[in-house]
Every structure is written in C-alpha cells, then in structure tokens.
Scaffold this motif. Sequence first.
Motif: not given
Length: 235
Positions: A218-225, A201-210
Amino acid sequence: MIRMGDRPGIARAIDSLGGQGAKLYLAFALKQIRKLKEEEAPPGTAISELIEIYDDLIESAEKRAAWDPDPACTHVHFVAGDSFAGLMKAALKQLNWKGTHKLIILPDNYAIGPLGELDSYEGRKARRDWFQDHISEDCEVFDDSDEEYKQLLDRVSKIPHQAKAIVWTSRNACERIGMLHAVRLMSGRPNGLAVYDTCQICEELINSPDVTHRFKYSGGDSGKPSADGTCPYGR
C-alpha cells in the motif's frame, strides 16, 4: 501523574509519549537548562530551543489526537505502517472527510518476530525479547511496546458503535498480518467491518490490455512497465 490544574494540551502531549520518547524530550530539555545554568550559550538561544521543544511536542500530540476515533466519526480506517497512514491522511483531507473518517495506525512490523498471543502480556514480552535478542537497533524502541499496545486498545475502545471499521491490506506479510490483527481487535464489537485490498483495487483501476501493473505494498514505490508489459509495484 498529571494534576487537575495542568492545561489539557500539556496533559495530552505527555500522555501520548512512550517511555523512550519521554526520555528523549527530557534529555533535550535538560541540555538546554544546563546551558542556561552554566551560561554556555546566550539565554535567548536556550530559551528558544526550549520553546521549540514545547511547540513540537504539543503540535505532534494535537495532530495525532485529531485522527483518533471520536463519537462523531462514521468510519475508522485501520492501516499498517506510518507510510501508508500518511497517504491515507492526505487522501481523507483531499476528500474533506477528516471530520468523520478517523485512523488507527498499526505501527508494528508484523513481518518479523514472534506473533503468538499478542493480546497477552506474555506474548508481547516474548516478541519484545526476540527483538532485543535479534534486532539490536530496535531494543530501546521495543521497551515501549506494551505501552503502545495499551494505547492501541484505548483507540479501539473509542470507536463509536455506529462507525464502520475499514481494514486496509495488501500483498505483503506485514500488512496481511496487520489485517488479521485488526480483525481480531474488532471481534465482538457491534461495528460493521470491511476489508479492502489496495493492490487489487489499484490494479482494477489502472490495468489495461496493453500494460499490467502488479502491486505488493500500500503506497509502495512505483516502477516502469517491463518489456513483457508488466509493472511490479512495491519496495
């Protein structure tokens, strides 16, 4: 045994404690009583500590009970782990859904230890024994595992027939197996059932071509691309 004359809040608080939790509260209370008896501290200090224990216990029980399924709820969310449960509670509060959406938390770490026949005493005992043999710091905690499982079954039994069960999972062993356990617990019940993958669900919401984000928890820590445009989320 709780007597009929006891206040409901006290009875609920005591019933919500496992054996180890009850021991911890009792030990702390006895310590303060000893201070009073032996005059190790001013009476006001020890009494304040006892009142603090009382307030903490009652408040914790009331907060937990507020999220238990009740006859008026329309949805019950199954989540694995306290971390994601906290995020889910915050989201439901923000949406003003707390009154109709309830929570059942699966606290067990399904990623390790035997998993066979968890719906039987023998299966749970085998799992508890494994933790006592291999994970020493969890020995006392798992002494309460059978009582916790009974409380879990009690919460499931309180789900009203009209409520839809929503099971949340993601791409790690703990949540995947937790999802299977939740589905097992709901088998044979008339409720509608849906399974949602938070990572997808999260990937479908925020992913972009770039930039492509990858989630594992679920609710894990995030990192930089990363340099290749991917971003591995999780622990």
